[in-house]
Structures are given as structure tokens and as C-alpha cells.
Write an enzyme that holds these catalytic residues in place. Sequence first.
Site, short mmCIF file in Angstrom:
data_model
loop_
_atom_site.label_atom_id
_atom_site.label_comp_id
_atom_site.label_asym_id
_atom_site.label_seq_id
_atom_site.Cartn_x
_atom_site.Cartn_y
_atom_site.Cartn_z
CG ASP A 273 10.25 -10.80 19.19
OD1 ASP A 273 9.68 -10.92 20.04
OD2 ASP A 273 11.08 -10.93 18.72
CE LYS A 274 1.20 -5.97 15.65
NZ LYS A 274 0.94 -4.86 15.55
#
Length: 295
Positions: A138-139
Amino acid sequence: MRILEYCADRADEGIRLELVLKRRLQLTDRQIRQLKYLPMGITVNSMQQRTTYCVRCGDRIRIAFSDRKRRVGHLLPAEKALRILYEDEDLLVIDKMAGEICHPAHGHYQDTLANQVAAYLEKKDEDPALIRCIGRLDKDTSGTLLFAKNQLAAGRLAVQREEGIFYKEYLALANGVFAPEAYRGEIRLPIGPVPGSLMKMQTTPEGKPAVTNYQVLCSDGRYSLILCRIRTGRTHQIRVHMAAVGHPLLGDPIYGNDTVVSSSRTALHAWRLSLQQPVTGEQLSIESFRPAMFS
């Protein structure tokens, strides 16, 4: 291009080439089918050969994988220094920072890590035909991020993941203190999307099986440092599972409530990557430096 070579011994005498490729070089049916249509993809004693050929002792078998026909035109190289943790002929492991995006998506077509890897391989004169990010993050998540440089490595890593040979260990900061009997445990809760939401996931009987093993490393009375290993790779798995048992991760904008301690980003870090080198079989353990928030 990735080349593998093997010299047949007496045990291979009279066996069809296709079986030797499977037994000795660990190729899948799909990989063998693809090699058949590549010029000089499968050769015996420097001559292209059918897979029905009966192998003889001393035959020099050579296979050559190439991704040039599968070039991805929309992946534009973007030069930026990569934080490389490990690299060989088949693998590239980089240290991802929180906030970086793994692969092009809406609004991000030239500023992702995949774009940077494409530029890096191009500069090294390695063919960046197809950038394979194995296990995206995920970012907000930082840590080890693995790229396979060729089809052969990607295929074998997929098998390793299914067999539990290739796995990641994550460090996370969770709100609250775990009960003593819950300092080590396994969460088995199916995960599926929340209807009407583009991103949010939930635990639901209709979801896909998801298993997370965790261990509490320490606690200060406000939050707990935990080590997690996931057996399945569901979207937001650790975040969803920890929230489901009452300990959402610090700073999680989707599943957290931050009733105790707040954080500037989701406190999740892919700390260690364990796998076998997909061609040589060497056991690898690659660690990412802990961010300050996990020290």
C-alpha cells in the site's frame, strides 16, 4: 533474457525432453509451451529441438526465456535513485518509503517505483520488457518490495508463495495492549470488499479465506509493537484483521480510530523478505531498515 543450461546424465537416457525440462529444470507446462514458440528457446547440442525428443546421456540442454514480445508500452521510465537492498540476475529488492506508489494507477503514470525500476534496468542495458512487482505494498506501507526481472523468476516465486517458502514479515504498531493470553495468535477471518466502496475491505463470511499470524514484541501501555506474517495476500489484510480484533493500526485512515495514539501514516512496515533464489535455490533473507517510528 534468462538462460538455463543442463547436461543430461545417465538417469535421463531415453526420457522425453519435456519430462527432463520439468524434472531437472523445474519448468511448468505453461513455460514449456511458451519456449516452443521462441527462436532457439529450447535447444539440445546447439540445435533447436522438439519436446518429444528422447534425451541421451551427455546432451547439452539449453533454454532461453525472452520477454521482448511482451513489452509494456505505457510504462514510461522515470529516473530516480532507488534504495536497493539486494540484486542479482533474476531479482531486485528495493526499500520502499511510505508515500511511494508501487505501480501506475489513476493520477500516477510516471512517478511510481515501477517507472523507476524500468529506468534503472534500461540504464543497465537490461531488458525492462515487463516489470513484475511481486507482492505490492500500500502507498502508506514501507519496507521490502520485490521485483522479478524475468518470467522464469516470477513463475517460480509464485510457486514458492503457494508452498510457504516465499513470505514477508511485517512490523506494525497497533493501538492498545493485548491480553496476556493473546500475545501470540492466529487470525482466521475471511476478507471481502465493502459493498459500494472502491477501497474498503471487511471481514465477512462471504469473503476469501485470510490467515494472519502475529506476535506481540513489546507494549508501553498505549500501543503494541507486533510482528505479523500473512499466509494469504488479501487486500489490506493486516489492517483489516487487526482492526477486527480490536487493535487497529496507528494512523490507519480507513480502519483505525486512533483513540490512544495517533500517527502521521499507517504504521505498517514490510520488515523482512524470505525466499529461495528462484534459479540457484539459495536461501535469502533480506531486511529493510526500520523507520524511526518502529525503533
